[in-house]
Design an enzyme around this catalytic site. Structure first.
Site, mmCIF file in Angstrom:
data_model
loop_
_atom_site.group_PDB
_atom_site.id
_atom_site.type_symbol
_atom_site.label_atom_id
_atom_site.label_comp_id
_atom_site.label_asym_id
_atom_site.label_seq_id
_atom_site.Cartn_x
_atom_site.Cartn_y
_atom_site.Cartn_z
ATOM 1 N N ILE A 123 0.854 -1.189 0.000
ATOM 2 C CA ILE A 123 0.000 0.000 0.000
ATOM 3 C C ILE A 123 0.891 1.240 0.000
ATOM 4 O O ILE A 123 1.836 1.322 0.786
ATOM 5 C CB ILE A 123 -1.015 -0.012 1.173
ATOM 6 C CG1 ILE A 123 -1.933 1.208 1.105
ATOM 7 C CG2 ILE A 123 -0.335 -0.099 2.534
ATOM 8 C CD1 ILE A 123 -3.236 1.035 1.883
ATOM 9 N N ILE A 157 7.724 2.517 1.161
ATOM 10 C CA ILE A 157 6.667 1.554 0.851
ATOM 11 C C ILE A 157 7.145 0.120 1.089
ATOM 12 O O ILE A 157 8.062 -0.369 0.417
ATOM 13 C CB ILE A 157 6.149 1.731 -0.603
ATOM 14 C CG1 ILE A 157 5.771 3.210 -0.839
ATOM 15 C CG2 ILE A 157 4.980 0.791 -0.896
ATOM 16 C CD1 ILE A 157 4.793 3.809 0.173
ATOM 17 N N GLU A 244 -5.259 -2.461 10.877
ATOM 18 C CA GLU A 244 -3.816 -2.245 10.711
ATOM 19 C C GLU A 244 -3.155 -1.983 12.067
ATOM 20 O O GLU A 244 -2.114 -2.551 12.396
ATOM 21 C CB GLU A 244 -3.580 -1.051 9.766
ATOM 22 C CG GLU A 244 -2.116 -0.701 9.630
ATOM 23 C CD GLU A 244 -1.814 0.302 8.503
ATOM 24 O OE1 GLU A 244 -2.720 0.586 7.701
ATOM 25 O OE2 GLU A 244 -0.673 0.770 8.444
ATOM 26 N N GLN A 338 20.441 -3.404 28.030
ATOM 27 C CA GLN A 338 21.292 -2.986 29.144
ATOM 28 C C GLN A 338 21.647 -4.193 30.025
ATOM 29 O O GLN A 338 22.792 -4.337 30.470
ATOM 30 C CB GLN A 338 20.557 -1.906 29.958
ATOM 31 C CG GLN A 338 21.302 -1.375 31.153
ATOM 32 C CD GLN A 338 22.497 -0.506 30.766
ATOM 33 O OE1 GLN A 338 22.624 -0.086 29.623
ATOM 34 N NE2 GLN A 338 23.384 -0.269 31.714
ATOM 35 N N LEU A 339 20.685 -5.071 30.252
ATOM 36 C CA LEU A 339 20.929 -6.241 31.099
ATOM 37 C C LEU A 339 21.877 -7.247 30.439
ATOM 38 O O LEU A 339 22.407 -8.128 31.104
ATOM 39 C CB LEU A 339 19.605 -6.925 31.474
ATOM 40 C CG LEU A 339 18.762 -6.144 32.499
ATOM 41 C CD1 LEU A 339 17.371 -6.745 32.618
ATOM 42 C CD2 LEU A 339 19.454 -6.119 33.867
ATOM 43 N N GLY A 342 27.758 -5.478 27.529
ATOM 44 C CA GLY A 342 28.389 -5.253 26.221
ATOM 45 C C GLY A 342 27.872 -6.199 25.148
ATOM 46 O O GLY A 342 27.804 -5.844 23.964
ATOM 47 N N GLY A 366 0.808 5.004 11.315
ATOM 48 C CA GLY A 366 0.345 6.178 12.069
ATOM 49 C C GLY A 366 1.262 6.339 13.264
ATOM 50 O O GLY A 366 1.415 5.401 14.062
HETATM 51 C C1 LIG Z 1 9.919 0.731 7.831
HETATM 52 C C2 LIG Z 1 8.769 1.568 7.352
HETATM 53 C C3 LIG Z 1 7.763 0.980 6.594
HETATM 54 C C4 LIG Z 1 6.715 1.765 6.111
HETATM 55 N N1 LIG Z 1 5.766 1.182 5.293
HETATM 56 C C5 LIG Z 1 4.856 1.981 4.688
HETATM 57 C C6 LIG Z 1 3.981 1.448 3.681
HETATM 58 O O1 LIG Z 1 4.003 0.256 3.369
HETATM 59 N N2 LIG Z 1 3.120 2.295 3.066
HETATM 60 C C7 LIG Z 1 3.067 3.633 3.386
HETATM 61 O O2 LIG Z 1 2.268 4.336 2.781
HETATM 62 N N3 LIG Z 1 3.870 4.160 4.344
HETATM 63 C C8 LIG Z 1 4.769 3.368 4.979
HETATM 64 N N4 LIG Z 1 5.616 3.905 5.929
HETATM 65 C C9 LIG Z 1 5.539 5.328 6.224
HETATM 66 C C10 LIG Z 1 4.976 5.650 7.606
HETATM 67 O O3 LIG Z 1 3.620 5.334 7.678
HETATM 68 C C11 LIG Z 1 5.273 7.141 7.870
HETATM 69 O O4 LIG Z 1 6.672 7.263 8.061
HETATM 70 C C12 LIG Z 1 4.511 7.676 9.062
HETATM 71 O O5 LIG Z 1 3.139 7.763 8.795
HETATM 72 C C13 LIG Z 1 5.016 9.080 9.472
HETATM 73 O O6 LIG Z 1 5.058 9.939 8.396
HETATM 74 P P1 LIG Z 1 6.387 10.797 8.133
HETATM 75 O O7 LIG Z 1 7.518 9.846 8.094
HETATM 76 O O8 LIG Z 1 6.154 11.628 6.931
HETATM 77 O O9 LIG Z 1 6.553 11.697 9.402
HETATM 78 P P2 LIG Z 1 5.884 13.141 9.628
HETATM 79 O O10 LIG Z 1 4.441 13.073 9.312
HETATM 80 O O11 LIG Z 1 6.721 14.166 8.962
HETATM 81 O O12 LIG Z 1 6.058 13.276 11.202
HETATM 82 C C14 LIG Z 1 7.269 13.722 11.820
HETATM 83 C C15 LIG Z 1 6.991 13.882 13.310
HETATM 84 O O13 LIG Z 1 5.991 14.879 13.515
HETATM 85 C C16 LIG Z 1 4.946 14.357 14.303
HETATM 86 N N5 LIG Z 1 3.657 14.911 13.900
HETATM 87 C C17 LIG Z 1 3.135 15.022 12.657
HETATM 88 N N6 LIG Z 1 1.903 15.529 12.705
HETATM 89 C C18 LIG Z 1 1.616 15.734 14.017
HETATM 90 C C19 LIG Z 1 0.486 16.236 14.729
HETATM 91 N N7 LIG Z 1 -0.646 16.626 14.107
HETATM 92 N N8 LIG Z 1 0.561 16.310 16.067
HETATM 93 C C20 LIG Z 1 1.672 15.919 16.725
HETATM 94 N N9 LIG Z 1 2.762 15.430 16.116
HETATM 95 C C21 LIG Z 1 2.743 15.337 14.783
HETATM 96 C C22 LIG Z 1 4.982 12.847 14.018
HETATM 97 O O14 LIG Z 1 4.317 12.131 15.043
HETATM 98 C C23 LIG Z 1 6.468 12.598 13.955
HETATM 99 O O15 LIG Z 1 6.984 12.447 15.238
HETATM 100 C C24 LIG Z 1 6.650 3.129 6.445
HETATM 101 C C25 LIG Z 1 7.643 3.710 7.249
HETATM 102 C C26 LIG Z 1 8.700 2.963 7.686
HETATM 103 C C27 LIG Z 1 9.773 3.618 8.496
#
Ligand SMILES: Cc1cc2nc3c(=O)[nH]c(=O)nc-3n(C[C@H](O)[C@H](O)[C@H](O)COP(=O)(O)OP(=O)(O)OC[C@H]3O[C@@H](n4cnc5c(N)ncnc54)[C@H](O)[C@@H]3O)c2cc1C
Length: 382
Positions: A123, A157, A244, A338-339, A342, A366
């Site tokens: 997705i 993704i 999810e 930690q437990l 090294g 999310g």
């Molecule tokens: C290993 C991995 C697999 C993934 N797989 C998929 C996938 O299959 N498909 C897909 O579509 N996506 C995927 N993702 C993406 C993932 O869902 C997003 O990284 C995530 O939703 C956060 O979006 P962002 O990275 O743009 O962070 P941002 O939205 O830029 O957020 C940065 C920081 O700001 C905070 N923040 C943002 N808005 C608010 C708010 N309104 N209030 C308070 N804090 C806020 C966030 O919590 C975060 O701490 C994947 C990510 C990773 C790392």
């Protein structure tokens, strides 16, 4: 505690999957971690053995079982640290969109292959410029006489390299107010001209699973690629996020159990000052605290599993579980590392991998901050 909501059939399924996973999945985990992705043959074997269709409708080749069968798979894979094989992404996050919103033609075309492991799903929501703020996506799908022209870039993704079919989130009406009403979902085959796989990203953890960039360069889609109604994409996504987030809770608490059990075994055999480090009161209190928290977390996840299978609307509660359990997992892996002293910092000790793998849990599906935004909204605070 006995988890009495699993029937005898569920337990039988668990032993069958465990036997299969120990033989055919566990030996491949180090290879996947090295290579940065799983392999198609294992997916096909999972399909052949019925592990990709336990909860899929029988008419498309599935077994028609409930979500608990898939939860069992998530728990066993977490226990084996087989994060490279993201069966829950395929079966419980992506496939339900086709089951719930697909036309009969789309279901016939894709579901049997998803169940057999021939068609691997992903997705694509997140973009380089936006993740949490989904309504701000820039990927466009422009309608013309023959269908749609899709253009844009996605990142992070999962299954991006290995996947065959992607649910792509795009704007069909960029001027829509509110903006999320202009979002639609499309089923995009990897074979489509203009569909380009970008880099396989180099990650801190989950090293056996491929996370990639995807590009759509004037990618021509037939009108039949639209999933559900135009403009209904955001609502469809919101409806499916409950499952999810529950998947993350299920896998996260199972991973906590694995890390904790390994750490308990380690502190019993490691000696310092002439005695096992398990005999220090600090070690005992730290592990007793974590064990208590894991049991409390498990009790909540189990309650949510039962409610979800019953069909209850538990969006707030799964959001609570998602943030609370993944924060627990991050703290637990740090304390367990930690437990180990090294040795915990050495990659040959699984706890170091657990620590790195835990980091993403509070970010994807999310972020944990977004979970609290959802809970607060539903409390009438925003
Ligand atoms: C290993 C991995 C697999 C993934 N797989 C998929 C996938 O299959 N498909 C897909 O579509 N996506 C995927 N993702 C993406 C993932 O869902 C997003 O990284 C995530 O939703 C956060 O979006 P962002 O990275 O743009 O962070 P941002 O939205 O830029 O957020 C940065 C920081 O700001 C905070 N923040 C943002 N808005 C608010 C708010 N309104 N209030 C308070 N804090 C806020 C966030 O919590 C975060 O701490 C994947 C990510 C990773 C790392």
């Amino acid at each position: 505690m006995r988890r009495d909501f699993f029937s005898e059939e569920h337990e039988l399924f668990r032993s069958q999957f465990r036997r299969f996973a120990e033989k055919e999945i566990a030996p491949k985990v180090p290879v996947w971690n090295e290579r940065g992705m799983s392999d198609r043959e294992t997916w096909r074997r999972c399909g052949e053995e019925g592990f990709l269709g336990a909860s899929a409708p029988e008419v498309y080749g599935g077994a028609g079982g409930d979500f608990l069968y898939d939860a069992i798979i998530m728990e066993e894979l977490a226990d084996l640290r087989a994060h490279g094989l993201m069966i829950s992404l395929h079966s419980n996050i992506c496939r339900p969109y086709i089951e719930a919103y697909g036309s009969e033609e789309q279901k016939q075309k894709y579901l049997p292959g998803a169940v057999s492991g021939e068609i691997l799903l992903g997705i694509a929501m997140t973009e380089p410029g936006t993740g949490s703020d989904l309504a701000s996506i820039q990927t466009r799908a422009v309608r013309d006489a023959d269908g749609y022209v899709l253009s844009g870039a996605k990142t992070f993704i999962s299954n991006g390299q290995i996947g065959d079919l992607f649910i792509v989130v795009a704007k069909t009406d960029p001027s829509s107010v509110p903006p999320h009403d202009g979002i639609s979902l499309f089923l995009v085959e990897a074979e489509t001209q203009g569909f380009v796989r970008g880099r396989k990203l180099d990650k801190l953890g989950l090293r056996g699973q491929d996370t990639s960039e995807l590009f759509f360069e004037d990618c021509r889609l037939p009108a039949s690629a639209l999933l559900g109604r135009e403009g209904a994409g955001f609502r469809m996504l919101m409806q499916k996020l409950q499952q999810e987030r529950l998947c993350i809770g299920v896998a996260s608490i199972a991973s906590c159990r694995r890390t904790l059990a390994d750490t308990v075994a380690y502190v019993k055999q490691r000696r310092a000052f002439g005695r096992p480090i398990a005999s220090f009161q600090h070690t005992q209190f730290a592990l007793a605290t974590l064990q208590s928290e894991v049991e409390i977390g498990q009790a909540f996840v189990d309650r949510l599993l039962v409610a979800h299978v019953r069909g209850d609307e538990i969006v707030s509660e799964v959001s609570m579980a998602k943030w609370w359990i993944t924060e627990l997992q991050k703290r637990l892996t740090s304390e367990c590392l930690q437990l180990h002293g090294g040795y915990g910092f050495m990659r040959e000790y699984p706890v170091s991998q657990d620590y790195a793998d835990a980091a993403v849990q509070s970010i994807y599906a999310g972020t944990n901050e977004i979970m609290k935004v959802i809970i607060a909204k539903r409390m009438g605070l925003a």
